[in-house]
Design a protein around this motif. Structure first.
Motif, short mmCIF file in Angstrom:
data_model
loop_
_atom_site.label_atom_id
_atom_site.label_comp_id
_atom_site.label_asym_id
_atom_site.label_seq_id
_atom_site.Cartn_x
_atom_site.Cartn_y
_atom_site.Cartn_z
N LEU A 69 32.95 -3.16 86.79
CA LEU A 69 31.51 -3.32 86.57
C LEU A 69 30.93 -4.04 87.78
O LEU A 69 31.40 -5.11 88.16
CB LEU A 69 31.24 -4.14 85.31
N ILE A 70 29.90 -3.44 88.38
CA ILE A 70 29.27 -4.08 89.53
C ILE A 70 27.80 -4.32 89.24
O ILE A 70 27.12 -3.46 88.67
CB ILE A 70 29.46 -3.26 90.83
N PRO A 71 27.28 -5.51 89.59
CA PRO A 71 25.86 -5.80 89.35
C PRO A 71 24.98 -4.90 90.22
O PRO A 71 25.31 -4.63 91.37
CB PRO A 71 25.71 -7.26 89.78
N VAL A 72 23.88 -4.45 89.65
CA VAL A 72 22.91 -3.67 90.40
C VAL A 72 22.20 -4.62 91.37
O VAL A 72 21.71 -5.68 90.96
CB VAL A 72 21.91 -2.98 89.45
N ALA A 73 22.16 -4.24 92.64
CA ALA A 73 21.55 -5.09 93.66
C ALA A 73 20.02 -5.09 93.54
O ALA A 73 19.42 -4.11 93.11
CB ALA A 73 21.94 -4.59 95.05
N GLY A 74 19.40 -6.20 93.90
CA GLY A 74 17.96 -6.30 94.01
C GLY A 74 17.20 -6.34 92.69
O GLY A 74 16.02 -6.02 92.65
N GLN A 75 17.87 -6.75 91.61
CA GLN A 75 17.23 -6.72 90.30
C GLN A 75 16.04 -7.65 90.21
O GLN A 75 16.06 -8.77 90.69
CB GLN A 75 18.25 -7.11 89.21
N GLN A 76 15.02 -7.14 89.53
CA GLN A 76 13.84 -7.93 89.17
C GLN A 76 13.73 -7.87 87.66
O GLN A 76 14.62 -8.30 86.96
CB GLN A 76 12.60 -7.39 89.86
N GLY A 77 12.66 -7.28 87.15
CA GLY A 77 12.46 -7.21 85.70
C GLY A 77 13.32 -6.14 85.05
O GLY A 77 13.62 -5.11 85.64
N MET A 78 13.71 -6.42 83.79
CA MET A 78 14.46 -5.44 83.00
C MET A 78 14.00 -5.54 81.56
O MET A 78 13.78 -6.64 81.04
CB MET A 78 15.97 -5.72 83.05
N MET A 108 25.78 -25.34 71.09
CA MET A 108 24.41 -25.77 70.90
C MET A 108 23.47 -24.66 71.37
O MET A 108 23.65 -24.11 72.45
CB MET A 108 24.17 -27.04 71.70
N PRO A 109 22.48 -24.29 70.58
CA PRO A 109 21.54 -23.23 70.98
C PRO A 109 20.82 -23.59 72.27
O PRO A 109 20.53 -24.76 72.52
CB PRO A 109 20.56 -23.17 69.83
N ARG A 110 20.55 -22.58 73.08
CA ARG A 110 19.78 -22.78 74.31
C ARG A 110 18.98 -21.53 74.63
O ARG A 110 19.35 -20.43 74.26
CB ARG A 110 20.70 -23.14 75.48
N LYS A 111 17.89 -21.74 75.30
CA LYS A 111 17.10 -20.62 75.80
C LYS A 111 17.76 -20.14 77.09
O LYS A 111 18.38 -20.93 77.80
CB LYS A 111 15.67 -21.06 76.05
N ILE A 112 17.61 -18.85 77.37
CA ILE A 112 18.15 -18.35 78.63
C ILE A 112 17.01 -17.81 79.49
O ILE A 112 16.00 -17.34 78.98
CB ILE A 112 19.23 -17.27 78.42
N ALA A 113 17.20 -17.90 80.78
CA ALA A 113 16.23 -17.36 81.72
C ALA A 113 16.53 -15.88 81.95
O ALA A 113 17.70 -15.46 81.95
CB ALA A 113 16.32 -18.11 83.05
N GLY A 114 15.49 -15.08 82.12
CA GLY A 114 15.69 -13.67 82.40
C GLY A 114 16.54 -13.45 83.65
O GLY A 114 17.25 -12.45 83.75
N ALA A 115 16.48 -14.39 84.59
CA ALA A 115 17.26 -14.26 85.82
C ALA A 115 18.77 -14.31 85.57
O ALA A 115 19.55 -13.88 86.40
CB ALA A 115 16.86 -15.36 86.80
N GLU A 116 19.18 -14.83 84.40
CA GLU A 116 20.60 -14.89 84.05
C GLU A 116 21.14 -13.54 83.57
O GLU A 116 22.34 -13.35 83.48
CB GLU A 116 20.83 -15.88 82.91
N VAL A 117 20.26 -12.63 83.21
CA VAL A 117 20.66 -11.38 82.57
C VAL A 117 20.70 -10.27 83.61
O VAL A 117 19.68 -9.94 84.21
CB VAL A 117 19.70 -11.01 81.42
N LEU A 118 21.90 -9.72 83.84
CA LEU A 118 22.08 -8.71 84.87
C LEU A 118 22.51 -7.37 84.29
O LEU A 118 23.34 -7.31 83.37
CB LEU A 118 23.17 -9.15 85.86
N LEU A 119 21.97 -6.31 84.86
CA LEU A 119 22.43 -4.96 84.58
C LEU A 119 23.60 -4.68 85.51
O LEU A 119 23.50 -4.90 86.72
CB LEU A 119 21.31 -3.95 84.82
N LYS A 120 24.70 -4.22 84.92
CA LYS A 120 25.86 -3.82 85.72
C LYS A 120 26.15 -2.35 85.42
O LYS A 120 25.86 -1.87 84.33
CB LYS A 120 27.08 -4.67 85.36
N VAL A 121 26.70 -1.66 86.42
CA VAL A 121 27.09 -0.26 86.26
C VAL A 121 28.57 -0.14 86.55
O VAL A 121 29.14 -0.92 87.32
CB VAL A 121 26.27 0.68 87.16
N LYS A 122 29.19 0.84 85.90
CA LYS A 122 30.64 1.00 86.03
C LYS A 122 30.96 1.97 87.16
O LYS A 122 30.44 3.07 87.22
CB LYS A 122 31.21 1.53 84.71
#
Length: 143
Positions: free
Chosen positions: A20-29, A1-15
């Motif tokens: 892959l590890i999430p970048v700490a302290g993320q805000q806007g992207m 079922m389609p759903r909207k996602i919150a920006g807080a769910e989307v993480l930048l990870k680096v290898k």
């Protein structure tokens, strides 16, 4: 079922190595996708300019609270200081969710400005520019 996602769910990870590890302290992207066009106007275009797609490019603008002692912040700063690429990974949605978008590519960090304001936590508003093609995978609906 389609759903909207919150920006807080989307993480930048680096290898790092093969992890892959999430970048700490993320805000806007912001993930920026753009393409050039080439002018293919000829005498038969009826006085209208005509264009066709040309080269594409991508970049990411990421705001983070700088986190002392964090491995991801160290990897990003090291990549910037040494002019090395870093593999980035962004997943919008859940891994197996239909319609989720997975972005992966190698990037150079082209800007790494620190902000040490009196009334805010220390932060960095970095810019990453694609050094390779960006892989974009959209998860299909189950059949």
């Amino acid at each position: 079922m389609p759903r909207k996602i919150a920006g807080a769910e989307v993480l930048l990870k680096v290898k790092k190595d093969q992890t892959l590890i999430p970048v700490a302290g993320q805000q806007g992207m912001t993930i920026n996708l753009s393409a050039d066009t080439m002018d293919v106007t000829d005498k038969t275009s009826g006085g209208w300019k005509t264009f066709m797609p040309a080269l594409k490019e991508w970049s990411i603008d990421q705001d983070v609270f700088y986190t002392v002692g964090d491995e991801s912040n160290k990897l990003l700063l090291d990549a910037y200081l040494n002019g090395k690429t870093i593999v980035v990974d962004v997943l919008a949605g859940k891994e197996e969710e239909a319609g989720s978008i997975h972005f992966t590519g190698e990037a150079y960090i082209t800007s790494f400005p620190f902000d040490f304001s009196l009334d805010n936590a220390a932060s960095v508003s970095m810019s990453l520019s694609g050094a390779s093609a960006l892989t974009v995978e959209v998860k299909d609906n189950p059949s």
